[in-house]
Design a protein around this motif. Structure first.
Motif, PDB file in Angstrom:
ATOM      1  N   GLU A   1      80.649  55.767 105.861  1.00 53.09           N
ATOM      2  CA  GLU A   1      81.165  56.483 107.022  1.00 53.09           C
ATOM      3  C   GLU A   1      80.933  55.716 108.324  1.00 53.09           C
ATOM      4  OE1 GLU A   1      80.191  59.512 103.843  1.00 53.09           O
ATOM      5  OE2 GLU A   1      79.252  57.708 104.653  1.00 53.09           O
ATOM      6  N   VAL A   2      79.738  55.180 108.473  1.00 54.65           N
ATOM      7  CA  VAL A   2      79.367  54.395 109.667  1.00 54.65           C
ATOM      8  C   VAL A   2      78.628  53.192 109.132  1.00 54.65           C
ATOM      9  CG1 VAL A   2      78.174  54.372 111.880  1.00 54.65           C
ATOM     10  CG2 VAL A   2      79.053  56.537 110.971  1.00 54.65           C
ATOM     11  N   PHE A   3      79.215  52.025 109.175  1.00 55.65           N
ATOM     12  CA  PHE A   3      78.635  50.936 108.388  1.00 55.65           C
ATOM     13  C   PHE A   3      77.171  50.690 108.708  1.00 55.65           C
ATOM     14  CE2 PHE A   3      77.615  46.392 107.912  1.00 55.65           C
ATOM     15  CZ  PHE A   3      77.368  46.462 106.563  1.00 55.65           C
ATOM     16  N   THR A   4      76.836  50.321 109.937  1.00 61.46           N
ATOM     17  CA  THR A   4      75.443  50.003 110.262  1.00 61.46           C
ATOM     18  C   THR A   4      74.826  51.102 111.111  1.00 61.46           C
ATOM     19  OG1 THR A   4      75.907  47.628 110.234  1.00 61.46           O
ATOM     20  CG2 THR A   4      73.887  48.322 111.300  1.00 61.46           C
ATOM     21  N   PHE A   5      73.880  51.811 110.532  1.00 61.62           N
ATOM     22  CA  PHE A   5      73.057  52.717 111.336  1.00 61.62           C
ATOM     23  C   PHE A   5      71.975  51.910 112.041  1.00 61.62           C
ATOM     24  CE2 PHE A   5      73.835  55.950 107.735  1.00 61.62           C
ATOM     25  CZ  PHE A   5      74.979  56.426 108.329  1.00 61.62           C
TER      26      PHE A   5
ATOM     27  N   GLY B   1      79.337  66.839  93.142  1.00 62.38           N
ATOM     28  CA  GLY B   1      80.711  67.248  93.419  1.00 62.38           C
ATOM     29  C   GLY B   1      81.679  66.079  93.356  1.00 62.38           C
ATOM     30  N   LYS B   2      82.883  66.305  93.848  1.00 63.37           N
ATOM     31  CA  LYS B   2      83.930  65.290  93.818  1.00 63.37           C
ATOM     32  C   LYS B   2      83.676  64.226  94.885  1.00 63.37           C
ATOM     33  CE  LYS B   2      86.647  67.101  90.649  1.00 63.37           C
ATOM     34  NZ  LYS B   2      86.910  66.393  89.365  1.00 63.37           N
ATOM     35  N   PRO B   3      84.099  62.989  94.623  1.00 66.30           N
ATOM     36  CA  PRO B   3      83.938  61.944  95.648  1.00 66.30           C
ATOM     37  C   PRO B   3      84.751  62.273  96.890  1.00 66.30           C
ATOM     38  CG  PRO B   3      85.298  61.157  93.835  1.00 66.30           C
ATOM     39  CD  PRO B   3      84.721  62.467  93.399  1.00 66.30           C
ATOM     40  N   LYS B   4      84.276  61.786  98.028  1.00 67.03           N
ATOM     41  CA  LYS B   4      84.937  62.061  99.306  1.00 67.03           C
ATOM     42  C   LYS B   4      85.628  60.793  99.800  1.00 67.03           C
ATOM     43  CE  LYS B   4      81.076  63.389 101.323  1.00 67.03           C
ATOM     44  NZ  LYS B   4      80.076  63.439 100.240  1.00 67.03           N
ATOM     45  N   GLY B   5      86.881  60.923 100.212  1.00 64.41           N
ATOM     46  CA  GLY B   5      87.595  59.804 100.791  1.00 64.41           C
ATOM     47  C   GLY B   5      87.158  59.568 102.225  1.00 64.41           C
ATOM     48  N   VAL B   6      86.872  58.295 102.550  1.00 60.99           N
ATOM     49  CA  VAL B   6      86.434  57.916 103.896  1.00 60.99           C
ATOM     50  C   VAL B   6      87.474  56.963 104.483  1.00 60.99           C
ATOM     51  CG1 VAL B   6      84.602  56.889 105.281  1.00 60.99           C
ATOM     52  CG2 VAL B   6      84.020  58.137 103.182  1.00 60.99           C
ATOM     53  N   PRO B   7      88.466  57.484 105.228  1.00 57.39           N
ATOM     54  CA  PRO B   7      89.456  56.589 105.838  1.00 57.39           C
ATOM     55  C   PRO B   7      88.874  55.886 107.056  1.00 57.39           C
ATOM     56  CG  PRO B   7      89.944  58.885 106.391  1.00 57.39           C
ATOM     57  CD  PRO B   7      88.746  58.902 105.495  1.00 57.39           C
ATOM     58  N   ARG B   8      89.178  54.594 107.169  1.00 56.31           N
ATOM     59  CA  ARG B   8      88.633  53.797 108.264  1.00 56.31           C
ATOM     60  C   ARG B   8      89.759  53.002 108.922  1.00 56.31           C
ATOM     61  NH1 ARG B   8      83.290  52.988 108.738  1.00 56.31           N
ATOM     62  NH2 ARG B   8      83.703  50.909 109.569  1.00 56.31           N
ATOM     63  N   ARG B   9      89.835  53.079 110.242  1.00 58.83           N
ATOM     64  CA  ARG B   9      90.902  52.411 110.994  1.00 58.83           C
ATOM     65  C   ARG B   9      90.616  50.910 111.144  1.00 58.83           C
ATOM     66  NH1 ARG B   9      94.259  56.307 112.951  1.00 58.83           N
ATOM     67  NH2 ARG B   9      93.338  58.387 113.222  1.00 58.83           N
ATOM     68  N   HIS B  10      91.668  50.153 111.452  1.00 56.81           N
ATOM     69  CA  HIS B  10      91.529  48.713 111.666  1.00 56.81           C
ATOM     70  C   HIS B  10      90.466  48.416 112.719  1.00 56.81           C
ATOM     71  CE1 HIS B  10      95.037  46.612 109.604  1.00 56.81           C
ATOM     72  NE2 HIS B  10      95.184  47.875 109.253  1.00 56.81           N
ATOM     73  N   ARG B  11      90.477  49.168 113.814  1.00 54.12           N
ATOM     74  CA  ARG B  11      89.531  48.874 114.891  1.00 54.12           C
ATOM     75  C   ARG B  11      88.090  49.106 114.443  1.00 54.12           C
ATOM     76  NH1 ARG B  11      88.387  54.051 116.557  1.00 54.12           N
ATOM     77  NH2 ARG B  11      90.116  55.553 116.620  1.00 54.12           N
ATOM     78  N   ALA B  12      87.860  50.125 113.610  1.00 54.95           N
ATOM     79  CA  ALA B  12      86.505  50.380 113.126  1.00 54.95           C
ATOM     80  C   ALA B  12      86.068  49.299 112.144  1.00 54.95           C
ATOM     81  CB  ALA B  12      86.424  51.747 112.465  1.00 54.95           C
ATOM     82  N   GLU B  13      86.997  48.868 111.289  1.00 49.85           N
ATOM     83  CA  GLU B  13      86.675  47.815 110.334  1.00 49.85           C
ATOM     84  C   GLU B  13      86.382  46.489 111.041  1.00 49.85           C
ATOM     85  OE1 GLU B  13      86.574  47.736 106.506  1.00 49.85           O
ATOM     86  OE2 GLU B  13      85.713  49.428 107.576  1.00 49.85           O
ATOM     87  N   ARG B  14      87.183  46.186 112.055  1.00 51.74           N
ATOM     88  CA  ARG B  14      86.960  44.930 112.777  1.00 51.74           C
ATOM     89  C   ARG B  14      85.645  44.974 113.548  1.00 51.74           C
ATOM     90  NH1 ARG B  14      88.186  41.664 117.339  1.00 51.74           N
ATOM     91  NH2 ARG B  14      89.009  39.634 116.696  1.00 51.74           N
ATOM     92  N   ALA B  15      85.363  46.102 114.178  1.00 52.55           N
ATOM     93  CA  ALA B  15      84.101  46.233 114.913  1.00 52.55           C
ATOM     94  C   ALA B  15      82.905  46.106 113.974  1.00 52.55           C
ATOM     95  CB  ALA B  15      84.056  47.572 115.646  1.00 52.55           C
ATOM     96  N   ALA B  16      83.022  46.705 112.796  1.00 50.09           N
ATOM     97  CA  ALA B  16      81.934  46.628 111.825  1.00 50.09           C
ATOM     98  C   ALA B  16      81.738  45.194 111.350  1.00 50.09           C
ATOM     99  CB  ALA B  16      82.225  47.543 110.637  1.00 50.09           C
ATOM    100  N   ALA B  17      82.845  44.471 111.152  1.00 58.56           N
ATOM    101  CA  ALA B  17      82.740  43.074 110.725  1.00 58.56           C
ATOM    102  C   ALA B  17      82.133  42.202 111.822  1.00 58.56           C
ATOM    103  CB  ALA B  17      84.114  42.553 110.321  1.00 58.56           C
ATOM    104  N   LEU B  18      82.542  42.435 113.072  1.00 57.88           N
ATOM    105  CA  LEU B  18      81.959  41.697 114.186  1.00 57.88           C
ATOM    106  C   LEU B  18      80.460  41.989 114.306  1.00 57.88           C
ATOM    107  CD1 LEU B  18      84.773  42.156 116.853  1.00 57.88           C
ATOM    108  CD2 LEU B  18      83.978  39.962 115.948  1.00 57.88           C
ATOM    109  N   GLY B  19      80.108  43.255 114.148  1.00 56.10           N
ATOM    110  CA  GLY B  19      78.702  43.617 114.175  1.00 56.10           C
ATOM    111  C   GLY B  19      77.929  42.939 113.061  1.00 56.10           C
TER     112      GLY B  19
END
Length: 507
Positions: A306-310, A167-185
C-alpha cells in the motif's frame, strides 16, 4: 511528475548501449529492450487492450515478465501480476475481481489458469510453450507504426494483490506517480549509483521485485532475471555478472549463507550494498551477513504494497531490530492498539499500532472494490498498517509484529519478535518462530518453534534467555523442535500454521 514510460525513455536516451536486462543467454541493451517493449505493447493493443484495462500476468521472473511490465507502462494498461504458484481458485478470484481483459501464463502456471472458470475464458497469452489463444512470440512480430506512449502520471501503473492471509486478497492499485516516487525513494535510500547491477529474484508480483526492476532503470542499471531462486545460481550470477547490490527477504539471505558455508570459495566482492525487507531480520542473521559480505551499506526497509517505504535504516546493524525512521516520502506514527484516530499517539517506548499518512508520494489511495477494507484500514487520511511497534527515546521505530500476532499471556502483551531476536543469537539455533498457543491458565502460552543446527535442549535455551536479560514473563513456556519454519513465498513467518499444528517436528 513523469509517467513510467517516459522514465524508461530517459534511460534509453542517456545510455542506449548500456546493458539493461539479462536472462540466461538473453542480454539486451536499453535500446534493444525498448524496441522489444514497444513491439509487445503494440501486440497487446492488437489484442484489444487499452488504457485502464487489466492484464493478469502469472509468470516467474523471466525476461518476458519484465518486458510485459514495461510494455503496460507505455500502453497505459494496468499490469496485474499474480504468484505463479497461485491455485485455480485464486486465479479465478483475481481475474474476476480485476475484470482482466487477458491473462499471461507459462507451463508452471498454465494448469491453474486453465482450471479457472474466469481466466480460461479470457484471451490467453502463452509463454515458454504454454497453450494460449496467442503465443508471446506473436506479440513481437510487428513494430508499432508510431512509438507508443499513452500513459501519464495519473494513470494506474499496476495492481498488486496482498497475500490475503485472512479472507480474500485485496487489490492495491498504484498510479504511475506513486510508483515512480517509490522507485526514486528506493534509489535514494539505497544510495544506488548509475550502472548498479542487481539480482532480480524477488518476485515481480511483490512490491520488492517491482521496486528492484524500476530502480535499476532509473540508474541505467542491470536487472538480472532469476525465474526461480537457487543458491548455486545466485552465487554464480553474482560472480559472472559482477552484481553490486542485493535486495532480498531474510529467508533468502539465510539460505544463501547456509549454502556458502559449504562453498566458501564463491566470489562476492562485487556486492557492496545489501538491503532487506518483507520480514524482520533476526540478530544472528544480521551479524552473519555483515561478517560475510562486509557491505559498504546495509539497509533495512519496512513497508507494504500500500505504501512502499514506511521506514528505513541505512545501517541495519547499528541498532539490532530497529526499522529506523520514516522514509523520505512518508510520515509515520504509533497510536494505541485500539485507537480509532491518528491523533491517539502513544508515548516513546509504548507499544501500539503503526500508521502512515496517505499524503505521501508513495501511497496508494484505496483498495480495489473493497469498501470494507478501506473502512478498516484508512482513517482521517492515515493508513492503519495492522503492525505493532514502538518508537524508542532516540526516535527509532521498532516493529514488533502484527496486531493479530500479539500474544496475551496472563494479561501481559508479548511480542513474538522480541523473543525470536534473542533466541536467534544462540549458536545452535538456525531459525526460530514464536507463537501463542491456547492455555487454560494463561489464556495463551508462549511457545518457541525452533529449527536447530545441532542438538540443543530446552534447558540450554532457557539459560540463554535468562542471560539475555529478557523479562521472565516473556520466556517461552514450551519449545517445539521443527524441520522447517512455515513461511509465505516472500519469507514471512506463517504463525497461523504453527498455531494450527501445520508443521513437521524434527526427529
Amino acid at each position: 511528475m513523469q509517467d513510467l514510460g517516459r522514465t524508461f525513455l530517459q534511460s534509453v536516451e542517456r545510455s542506449p548501449n548500456a546493458l539493461a536486462v539479462v536472462d540466461g543467454g538473453q542480454r539486451l541493451t536499453y535500446a534493444e529492450w525498448y524496441e522489444r517493449i514497444q513491439r509487445v505493447a503494440h501486440g497487446l493493443s492488437t489484442l484489444g487492450l487499452r488504457r485502464g484495462d487489466h492484464l493478469l500476468v502469472v509468470l516467474q521472473n523471466r525476461i518476458e515478465m519484465a518486458t510485459l511490465h514495461w510494455a503496460c507502462q507505455f500502453l497505459g494498461v494496468i499490469v496485474t501480476p499474480l504468484n505463479w504458484r497461485a491455485k485455480p481458485d485464486e486465479v479465478d478470484y483475481c481475474a474476476g475481481d480485476s475484470a482482466a481483459k487477458a491473462v499471461v501464463c507459462e507451463p508452471v502456471s498454465a494448469a491453474a489458469v486453465a482450471e479457472s472458470h474466469v481466466a480460461s475464458r479470457l484471451t490467453r497469452i502463452g509463454v515458454g510453450g504454454a497453450d494460449g489463444t496467442v503465443q508471446y512470440a506473436q506479440l513481437l512480430e510487428q513494430a508499432p507504426p508510431q512509438p507508443i506512449l499513452q500513459a501519464d502520471s495519473e494513470a494506474v501503473s499496476l495492481m498488486l494483490y496482498t497475500s490475503g492471509t485472512t479472507g480474500k486478497p485485496k487489490g492495491v492499485p498504484r498510479r504511475h506517480r506513486a510508483e515512480r516516487a517509490a522507485a526514486l525513494g528506493h534509489v535514494a535510500q539505497n544510495l544506488y549509483r548509475r550502472g548498479e547491477r542487481t539480482l532480480g529474484v524477488m518476485p515481480l508480483y511483490h512490491t520488492m521485485g517491482v521496486r528492484s526492476l524500476l530502480a535499476m532503470v532509473l540508474v541505467d542499471g542491470v536487472f538480472v532475471c532469476v525465474p526461480k531462486f537457487d543458491c548455486a545460481a545466485a552465487f554464480r550470477l553474482i560472480e559472472q555478472e559482477r552484481l553490486t547490490c542485493l535486495y532480498l527477504v531474510p529467508t533468502l539471505y539465510h539460505d544463501m549463507l547456509t549454502w556458502r558455508a559449504n562453498n566458501p570459495l564463491t566470489r562476492i566482492a562485487s556486492v557492496t550494498k545489501l538491503g532487506f525487507a518483507g520480514a524482520p531480520m533476526q540478530d544472528g542473521l544480521l551479524k552473519r551477513l555483515q561478517e560475510t559480505f562486509q557491505p559498504e551499506l546495509f539497509v533495512n526497509h519496512y513497508g507494504s504494497s500500500e505504501v512502499f517505504t514506511f521506514a528505513y535504516d541505512q545501517d541495519a546493524t547499528r541498532k539490532a531490530g530497529s526499522a529506523g525512521r520514516a522514509g523520505i516520502n512518508t510520515r509515520i506514527r504509533v497510536v494505541g492498539l485500539e485507537a480509532g484516530s491518528p491523533d491517539q499517539v502513544v508515548a516513546a517506548g509504548e507499544e501500539g499500532q503503526i500508521i502512515c499518512e496517505l499524503e505521501g508520494e508513495e501511497a496508494f489511495e484505496s483498495y480495489w472494490n473493497r469498501p470494507d477494507a478501506n473502512a478498516k484500514s484508512i482513517r482521517a487520511g492515515w493508513y492503519f498498517t495492522g503492525d505493532t511497534g514502538y518508537v524508542d527515546l532516540e526516535g527509532d521505530l521498532f516493529v514488533t509484529g502484527r496486531v493479530d500476532d500479539m500474544i496475551i499471556s496472563g494479561g501481559e502483551n508479548i511480542s513474538p519478535v522480541d523473543i525470536e531476536s534473542v533466541l536467534s543469537l544462540h549458536p545452535l539455533v538456525d531459525e526460530v518462530a514464536v507463537a501463542g498457543l491456547k492455555d487454560e491458565r494463561w489464556g495463551q502460552k508462549v511457545v518457541a518453534f525452533v529449527k536447530t543446527r545441532a542438538e540443543v535442549t530446552p534447558d540450554q535455551l532457557n539459560e540463554h534467555i535468562r542471560q539475555s536479560g529478557l523479562l521472565d514473563f516473556k520466556r517461552p513456556r514450551e519449545y517445539v523442535f521443527v524441520r522447517e519454519i512455515p513461511k509465505s513465498p516472500v519469507g514471512k513467518i506463517l504463525r497461523r500454521k504453527l498455531v494450527a499444528g501445520e508443521f513437521e517436528e524434527a526427529k
